[in-house]
Enzyme design. Structure first.
Site: not given
Ligand code: GRF
Length: 207
Positions: A114, A150, A176
């Site tokens: 998350h 969450d 990210h």
């Molecule tokens: C991430 O930011 C994660 O925290 C959330 O969804 C997003 C997924 O990104 N649960 P990705 O598809 O892995 O680039």
């Protein structure tokens, strides 16, 4: 039959966390194999990334609801994961809440990432919530999945600074990048049985 630890990954989006985990598997940092990748979105990037890597990847139609799976879809996801004999279900941007039967089928074996330092800012667009609230430190959390949103026991967290000139996009990008570092470490620790849970607390054994 090999007894390699088997991971199933579920995602709805571009799949950058999946890529980080798949790269860590290839590099031997996570002692496991990715047994299956599933998505509720037919053209999700995560499926394309999996297929590029010649991993089994499958779209399963989610049914009539927007934020959860309907009964048939839930059964289909569980069956696919069981057929692939997964030891751990890794949610990597899977945009639906998992309910009772799914949770029971993989009790204590579902993890999620998350984009906030939980319990702050659960739900959607956490990076925007963090910026709007004015926090100075943001980050991401890997946690076990329970019936809450969450809400399960926290396995790991990584912080990032919030800068004065941040936009939602720049903060999201920084979070990210932290996710791509944190998630493989947490999955590796689980696969190596270095994690134990006592109530809400998760302990890491020293390797
Ligand atoms: C991430 O930011 C994660 O925290 C959330 O969804 C997003 C997924 O990104 N649960 P990705 O598809 O892995 O680039």
């Amino acid at each position: 039959m090999s007894n390699t630890f088997r991971i199933g990954v579920l995602g709805s989006g571009k799949g950058s966390n999946f890529v980080a985990i798949a790269d860590a598997v290839t590099a031997g940092i996570i002692p496991a194999e990715i047994a299956i990748v599933l998505s509720d979105v037919a053209d999700a990037g995560i499926l394309a990334h999996a297929r590029e890597r010649k991993l089994p990847a499958q779209f399963i139609t989610p049914g009539k609801f927007r934020t959860k799976l309907d009964e048939d879809a839930e059964r289909a996801f569980v069956a696919a994961l069981q057929q692939a004999r997964v030891d751990l279900v890794v949610l990597a941007g899977f945009m639906r809440v998992l309910k009772g039967d799914f949770l029971r089928a993989f009790e204590g074996r579902i993890v999620n990432i998350h984009p906030s330092l939980l319990p702050c800012f659960p739900g959607l667009q956490s990076w925007k919530q963090a910026l709007d609230h004015g926090v100075k430190i943001a980050g991401c959390t890997v946690h076990f999945v329970d019936a809450g949103v969450d809400a399960g026991p926290i396995i790991g967290q990584q912080s990032v600074p919030v800068l004065d000139n941040d936009t939602p996009e720049s903060l999201h990008q920084r979070i990210h990048a932290a996710e791509h570092d944190l998630y493989p470490k947490c999955v590796a620790a689980f696969a190596k049985k270095e994690i134990s849970v006592a109530g809400r607390r998760v302990f890491w054994k020293k390797s």
